[in-house]
Design a protein around this motif. Structure first.
Motif, short mmCIF file in Angstrom:
data_model
loop_
_atom_site.label_atom_id
_atom_site.label_comp_id
_atom_site.label_asym_id
_atom_site.label_seq_id
_atom_site.Cartn_x
_atom_site.Cartn_y
_atom_site.Cartn_z
N ALA A 29 0.82 -1.22 0.00
CA ALA A 29 0.00 0.00 0.00
C ALA A 29 0.85 1.27 0.00
O ALA A 29 0.58 2.23 -0.74
CB ALA A 29 -0.94 0.01 1.21
N ASP A 30 1.90 1.27 0.81
CA ASP A 30 2.73 2.48 0.89
C ASP A 30 3.48 2.73 -0.41
O ASP A 30 3.64 3.87 -0.86
CB ASP A 30 3.69 2.38 2.08
N GLU A 31 3.93 1.65 -1.04
CA GLU A 31 4.63 1.81 -2.31
C GLU A 31 3.67 2.32 -3.39
O GLU A 31 4.02 3.18 -4.21
CB GLU A 31 5.23 0.46 -2.74
N LEU A 32 2.47 1.79 -3.34
CA LEU A 32 1.46 2.22 -4.29
C LEU A 32 1.18 3.71 -4.12
O LEU A 32 1.00 4.44 -5.11
CB LEU A 32 0.17 1.42 -4.04
N ALA A 33 1.16 4.13 -2.88
CA ALA A 33 0.93 5.55 -2.61
C ALA A 33 2.02 6.41 -3.25
O ALA A 33 1.74 7.46 -3.85
CB ALA A 33 0.88 5.79 -1.10
N ARG A 34 3.25 5.94 -3.16
CA ARG A 34 4.34 6.68 -3.79
C ARG A 34 4.18 6.71 -5.31
O ARG A 34 4.44 7.72 -5.96
CB ARG A 34 5.69 6.05 -3.44
N LEU A 35 3.79 5.58 -5.86
CA LEU A 35 3.59 5.53 -7.30
C LEU A 35 2.48 6.47 -7.74
O LEU A 35 2.59 7.14 -8.77
CB LEU A 35 3.26 4.09 -7.75
N GLU A 36 1.43 6.51 -6.94
CA GLU A 36 0.30 7.39 -7.29
C GLU A 36 0.77 8.82 -7.49
O GLU A 36 0.25 9.56 -8.33
CB GLU A 36 -0.77 7.35 -6.19
N GLN A 37 1.75 9.19 -6.69
CA GLN A 37 2.21 10.58 -6.74
C GLN A 37 2.99 10.91 -8.01
O GLN A 37 3.09 12.07 -8.39
CB GLN A 37 3.11 10.86 -5.54
N ILE A 38 3.58 9.92 -8.63
CA ILE A 38 4.41 10.22 -9.80
C ILE A 38 3.76 9.76 -11.09
O ILE A 38 4.36 9.81 -12.15
CB ILE A 38 5.81 9.58 -9.68
N LYS A 39 2.54 9.31 -11.01
CA LYS A 39 1.89 8.77 -12.19
C LYS A 39 0.89 9.75 -12.81
O LYS A 39 0.39 10.66 -12.13
CB LYS A 39 1.18 7.46 -11.87
N TYR A 40 0.65 9.57 -14.09
CA TYR A 40 -0.40 10.32 -14.77
C TYR A 40 -0.84 9.49 -15.98
O TYR A 40 -0.06 8.69 -16.49
CB TYR A 40 0.09 11.70 -15.21
N TYR A 41 -2.07 9.68 -16.41
CA TYR A 41 -2.56 8.90 -17.54
C TYR A 41 -2.43 9.69 -18.83
O TYR A 41 -2.55 10.92 -18.84
CB TYR A 41 -4.02 8.49 -17.32
N ARG A 42 -2.16 8.96 -19.89
CA ARG A 42 -2.18 9.58 -21.22
C ARG A 42 -2.98 8.70 -22.16
O ARG A 42 -2.90 7.47 -22.10
CB ARG A 42 -0.76 9.73 -21.77
N CYS A 112 -0.48 4.33 -18.33
CA CYS A 112 -0.20 4.88 -17.00
C CYS A 112 1.28 5.21 -16.96
O CYS A 112 2.12 4.33 -16.92
CB CYS A 112 -0.55 3.84 -15.95
N CYS A 113 1.58 6.51 -17.02
CA CYS A 113 2.97 6.95 -17.14
C CYS A 113 3.54 7.33 -15.78
O CYS A 113 2.85 7.90 -14.94
CB CYS A 113 3.05 8.16 -18.07
N PHE A 114 4.81 7.01 -15.60
CA PHE A 114 5.53 7.42 -14.40
C PHE A 114 6.67 8.32 -14.81
O PHE A 114 7.43 7.98 -15.71
CB PHE A 114 6.09 6.20 -13.67
N ARG A 115 6.78 9.47 -14.15
CA ARG A 115 7.92 10.33 -14.46
C ARG A 115 9.20 9.55 -14.21
O ARG A 115 9.33 8.84 -13.22
CB ARG A 115 7.85 11.60 -13.61
#
Lengths: 248, 248
Positions: A29-42, A112-115
């Motif tokens: 869950a905590d790792e997912l939270a970090r990913l959520e912060q750097i992700k965006y959809y295109r 789902c893109c990650f910076r």
DNA sequence: CGCAAGGTTGAATCGAGTCAATACATGTGG
DNA sequence: CCACATGTATTGACTCGATTCAACCTTGCG
């Protein structure tokens, strides 16, 4: 073209359709939270180019829905597809600044893109992303090697049959199990894209599909809708081992 | 055959010839010590089979010296090489019980083997092994995709020229830099092995090598010793971009 | 409608495969 | 030492599968 509702994909990792298969599948869950912060959809429309080979690429991404292709092109225009990206597949290489291949959306596509920078940092600090990525990369390498056998040694008919078998198998795995009457699916690729995948010309692809149809191995409805009445019969045409040992 | 002194390779990781490139290259002293405990060397003579596809495989390994090949075979005997293993390359897949390909020693070969179970445990607990393995696997995937372009779209002449260029480039990187007069190297593969690599028959390989010789692109001394007077000239025959962007 | 994109089919061509003969080097045993 | 077998490589003649070039069909859409 009609309005596309491509953004109608959950922004929440928790109920993401590829949650259990993508590069994030091992995350807590905590790792997912970090990913959520750097992700965006295109989103991309069918036919759009996602990236050109050689372009700067400041993200990595997972395919959420739709299909994309990786292709290499020679100066004189000869093209070879080197990857077919399905939902949950990963695009891009951590630690590399530019794209090595052309990436094209063959259907409408959501990624789902990650910076890249923060993603690379996560790779260092949390093991689950890197572990999953290694596993996925090893799978891709196996698939690539399977494809090398096809490209180097199979006949045109075997190549077509192999491609149909792969698509059929994938579809069968997703669907709730259609009638025994046969496997039914739509080709996600044009004849030309199939040719680029198989190292053939589009005319040869067309001819061999006609031949398989004539021989009763498949039935076509329209150009794209395929019915395989007897999967074993199709497998016989691929040249592969009878037991079709694709997965260990 | 004469007595082989293949075991004359250091048992100490510290002065191993592939220390800086192999899967262990990122390891700290303590990690190296753990690896030392689970490693052992094995030697094979040229021509020997290391493993058959489908066989149980209770180790993974690094190539220390010599050359090995990965090949896939169809029931009717058609063969396609899917990997060429040079010193520092990795063999085997963590998390898989059986070999997916035939592995064969084409020259005398020394491998540094790690017992699979403890190696997999190390992958979980120490990040450096897994990180390096991911990097190496991504490189292999890129190489496989380059090869897919060759297999699917290049002509016989371009295939041969590409293979020669790859070997020449690798040799040039190792050697202290030979005279400008030209690059010189020995082919590590028989004509048949080249054919299996390139998706050709051995006759076609032979003919195309003769053609390149006739056209002055290369010179042969004996069957295996190749002289490339003008590397750019060779590159022109490969069909690749002029700048030969193999590495980013 | 009329055009464009995707697909099919035919005829001729060509590149690589197949089959076969020969060359060459190496090694073995009489 | 020679005769012979073996593995590797070369070359020629012929064949064949896939490509090329071209015509035509089908479908969807502005």
């Amino acid at each position: 073209m009609a309005h596309h509702d491509l953004q109608a994909v959950s922004q929440q990792c928790g109920d993401c359709p590829i949650r259990h298969r993508a590069v994030c599948s091992r995350c807590e869950a905590d790792e997912l939270a970090r990913l959520e912060q750097i992700k965006y959809y295109r989103s991309y429309e069918a036919g759009q180019t996602v990236i050109w080979s050689g372009d700067r690429m400041d993200f990595v991404a997972s395919v959420v829905t739709g299909i994309a292709t990786l292709t290499q092109t020679m100066e004189d225009g000869r093209r070879q597809m080197v990857g077919l990206l399905l939902p949950s597949d990963f695009v891009g290489r951590p630690g590399r600044a530019t794209a090595a291949y052309d990436v094209t959306a063959t259907t409408d596509l959501v990624m789902c893109c990650f910076r890249k920078k923060p993603f690379e940092e996560m790779m260092q600090t949390t093991p689950h992303v890197a572990q999953r990525l290694l596993e996925m990369t090893l799978d891709e390498l196996d698939a690539a090697r399977e494809w090398m056998l096809l490209l180097g040694r199979k006949t045109a008919r075997e190549k077509i049959a192999s491609l149909l078998a792969i698509i059929a198998r994938r579809d069968a795995a997703l669907k709730p199990k259609s009638a025994k009457g046969g496997i039914v699916f739509d080709l996600p690729l044009t004849r030309e894209e199939m040719a680029d995948y198989l190292g053939l010309t589009l005319e040869t692809v067309s001819r061999q599909i006609s031949a398989l149809k004539r021989d009763g191995v498949i039935t076509l409805e329209g150009k794209r809708h395929v019915i395989v009445p007897d999967f074993d019969r199709l497998m016989e045409q691929t040249g592969d081992d009878s037991d079709g040992g694709y997965l260990n």
